[in-house]
Each structure stands twice: as C-alpha cells, then as structure tokens.
Motif scaffolding. Sequence first.
Motif, mmCIF file in Angstrom:
data_model
loop_
_atom_site.group_PDB
_atom_site.id
_atom_site.type_symbol
_atom_site.label_atom_id
_atom_site.label_comp_id
_atom_site.label_asym_id
_atom_site.label_seq_id
_atom_site.Cartn_x
_atom_site.Cartn_y
_atom_site.Cartn_z
ATOM 1 N N LEU A 104 0.845 -1.178 0.000
ATOM 2 C CA LEU A 104 0.000 0.000 0.000
ATOM 3 C C LEU A 104 0.888 1.238 0.000
ATOM 4 N N GLU A 105 0.586 2.168 -0.874
ATOM 5 C CA GLU A 105 1.368 3.397 -0.986
ATOM 6 C C GLU A 105 0.461 4.612 -0.859
ATOM 7 N N THR A 106 0.943 5.635 -0.168
ATOM 8 C CA THR A 106 0.281 6.928 -0.143
ATOM 9 C C THR A 106 1.308 7.979 -0.534
ATOM 10 N N TRP A 107 0.915 8.993 -1.300
ATOM 11 C CA TRP A 107 1.873 10.026 -1.670
ATOM 12 C C TRP A 107 1.165 11.258 -2.218
ATOM 13 N N THR A 108 1.895 12.350 -2.207
ATOM 14 C CA THR A 108 1.425 13.605 -2.777
ATOM 15 C C THR A 108 2.576 14.267 -3.517
ATOM 16 N N LYS A 109 2.240 15.064 -4.507
ATOM 17 C CA LYS A 109 3.258 15.806 -5.231
ATOM 18 C C LYS A 109 3.295 17.273 -4.802
ATOM 19 N N GLY A 110 2.504 17.577 -3.767
ATOM 20 C CA GLY A 110 2.496 18.942 -3.254
ATOM 21 C C GLY A 110 3.757 19.246 -2.473
ATOM 22 N N GLY A 111 3.977 20.506 -2.170
ATOM 23 C CA GLY A 111 5.188 20.906 -1.479
ATOM 24 C C GLY A 111 5.207 20.565 -0.009
ATOM 25 N N GLY A 112 4.046 20.446 0.624
ATOM 26 C CA GLY A 112 3.992 20.156 2.046
ATOM 27 C C GLY A 112 3.896 18.672 2.322
ATOM 28 N N GLY A 113 3.781 18.331 3.585
ATOM 29 C CA GLY A 113 3.670 16.936 3.968
ATOM 30 C C GLY A 113 2.279 16.377 3.724
ATOM 31 N N LEU A 114 2.186 15.058 3.769
ATOM 32 C CA LEU A 114 0.913 14.367 3.569
ATOM 33 C C LEU A 114 0.064 14.511 4.824
ATOM 34 N N ARG A 115 -1.203 14.858 4.656
ATOM 35 C CA ARG A 115 -2.118 15.040 5.773
ATOM 36 C C ARG A 115 -3.434 14.331 5.477
ATOM 37 N N GLY A 116 -4.289 14.258 6.498
ATOM 38 C CA GLY A 116 -5.595 13.649 6.316
ATOM 39 C C GLY A 116 -5.636 12.206 6.765
ATOM 40 N N SER A 117 -6.414 11.405 6.075
ATOM 41 C CA SER A 117 -6.583 9.995 6.443
ATOM 42 C C SER A 117 -6.875 9.164 5.208
#
Length: 418
Positions: A104-117
């Motif tokens: 399982l992978e979670t990721w974002t390409k935004g500048g900040g850290g990953l948030r939420g659930s």
Amino acid sequence: PPLLPDLDARASSILQVTTHHGGQGNPPTATGLSYRDGVSPFQSLVEAGEVSPAHSTATDWPLEAGSNGLHSGIFGHPTTFLIEARDRFANRVDAEPIMERQVLETWTKGGGGLRGSFTVAFFGASVELGAQAGPADLEAALETLPKLGAVRVTSGSATDLVAGRTVSAVRGSPVVVPSSTLVGVFEVGDWVRLGSNASNSPVFTVAAMQSEPPYKMVLSAPFPSETSPSVAVFEHGTGKRGRRAGYQYVIDLESTLGDLPALTVDGSNLEGGEGSKAWAHVLNCDWLTSQRVETSGLSKIGGTFFLMYQGERTVDLPWGASSTALEAALERLDSVHSATVVDQAGPGLHGAMSWTVRLDSVQGPLEKLYAEGHLLSGLGATVRVHHACPYTAARNSTAQGSAVGASRVLTAAGRVGS
C-alpha cells in the motif's frame, strides 16, 4: 515399478525406475539374445499436488495423554489430534500457507507533507487511519478485519541515515535518549527507524519529543531489540521535516484460502501541502501471473528443457537459455499472446538457473506452466516451476510508476524525498 512413498511438497522424491522383463529366468529371445531385469535411464520425480480434503487423514498418538484425541481424553483437560493434509494421490502435503505480499502506498506531489486519512477495506469491512500511521498501526488495524488472517506490516520507507546522531535505547522501553537534539530532524507523527541497518530494523512513529536536554524522544511502541547506548537513526527523506510526501506499507498476509483479492484503499481524504492532490493505491500479488522457472542439479547441468502451457510445448531450450530466447519460445505458443522474463539469475551452483516469467496476456484464465527436463544432463538435474510474487520494479508496475523491490522495497512512496 515399486510403489511410490508419501512425499513432502517442499522436497521432492527422485526414484530410480526398475524394469522387469516379466518372464521366468533369462530365456533367449527370438533373435537368440538373452534379456534380463534392468534399470531404466529415466528417473521419476514426484511432488505432492494441491490439498484434497477428501483424501486428507486424521491421526493421533493413542498412548500420549493430550495427543490421543481420536481415542481417549481426560475430563477437564484439552486433548488434540492431527489432521494430515494430502493430495488426491494421498501424498502428504507439508507445505505451510503461502505468504502473499501486497503493498500500500500513499503520496502527494504537493510541497507540504501528507495530511488527512485513508481507509483500507477487505470483504466489506474497513478501517480508517491517519496519513502518518506507522506500519505497526496499520498491522493492528488490519488484524481487526474478519477473514484476513495473520498480518505482518513492514516498510521500505525511513531509510535515510541521520548522520552524526544516535540514540540510547533500552529494550522494552518506548523512551530513547538522543546523543544530541533531534527536534530539527523530526516532529511528532514522523516515522523513525532505529537499528543497525535500513532494511530490517523496526519503524516507529514519534509520539513526543523534548526540546531541552536530555532531548528524550517517546516512540509509538517499546524498543524491541537489545539495549544499546548508540543505535543508528534513520528518517524518511533527508531534511524533509514537515514535508514527508508519502509512505509505504509492505503487507505480508498468511493465505490459507488461496489467492487473496487485493485490499482496497480510499485516499480521497488525503491531501498535500496547500490542499494539493494526494493518492493511495495497492499493488497486489496475483498468483500465476508471475512464475519462476528454476533448474538445479548435483553436478554440472547441461542439455535442454522445454515448457508447456495449456497443452502446448515450446521448442527445446538450452540449460542456460537467455531471457530473450525464453520469452520468444513462450510467445510462439498460440495460448500466450505476451510474456516477459522480468528477472534472470545464474548460472549458480552446478550451473543452476532461474527465470521469473510474467504472463502479460494469455488466452483464457491463467494456468501454471509445466517444465519438462528429461533431456537435461547432470546428476539429479531437474527443472521446476514455482509461484512468484512481483517483488521488483520490473515485475509489477502501475501507471504511477510504483513498484515493489526485493530486500528494500522501492516504490514511489518509498522514494519520496530520499
């Protein structure tokens, strides 16, 4: 020929085949030549097949209290008996449940850290976890899902060494004391790996930190290894405090029910810095998609072998066939539209070879390859086919370019910031 004994599925039995002429004594033939009992040049290789409930048996030890459940028992005390798994030919099947791996992978390409659930579901039951949930958190949550069985969660994330810093850790305590402050490296909720290496050491989340001496750090779980005054510290992305953009969870499932369906993950509640988009997905191990062809022997291997699929056979392949030759041979079969040899290893001991074949497109449902090695030379030379999970980048990729690695699982999430 003699009757074949019960066999262990993890080992094989190679039997010499004796031939008998069926007559009395050694009478001459019509040509005047005598014939006699001899030995066939072929060997019989027998392995246990799939478990057949109808042929499985129950047994116990009649004279051993507590293990004689089919014969007797003592009031108020437990007693047991053993169920012996057998195939349809009554051969013993001693193979343990196959560990299936999903990632399982979670990721974002935004500048900040990953948030939420994010939410993980299996057969209609689901659990929700925070974006920074550690491997142990996911493991505990998954074990609450019915029908999933035993679960072990590790990760290839958090493998960047924090240079010049160590921690003093006591076995069984969740509190560690850094050699100098780690406040500028970690924040509460970050992943931290503690141990001698970046591959097998445990991963924790930071529960609390002191900004003043002695700079104590509280972990999400007690330190499980031996007490040490200087344990190496690893972070997830060098210098990425507050900007950890993704996480990876390697989920090993003990499958007693055959090939498990993929876990489903909903990442719609995840987001990156400044509301940027985030994703979550699962890489699943589908049985028979990847199969490993292996040769072995007790002396130098030579000769040829061939593969069969849905009743069709390939041309004879040399013992050290190239991946290109193996691919081409398979794709000449009418039932195989596209196949890829994603990994080749060898020659090893006595010339042993290994090819991992991914069946990309076939006619009808996937089936197991069959390998025939009667033309291989060398003492005990054999060729077999095994189930293979896609553990490397070449073996299983997605539209996002993520993949599962071998000793260190390399995925999009695992590479973020490192």
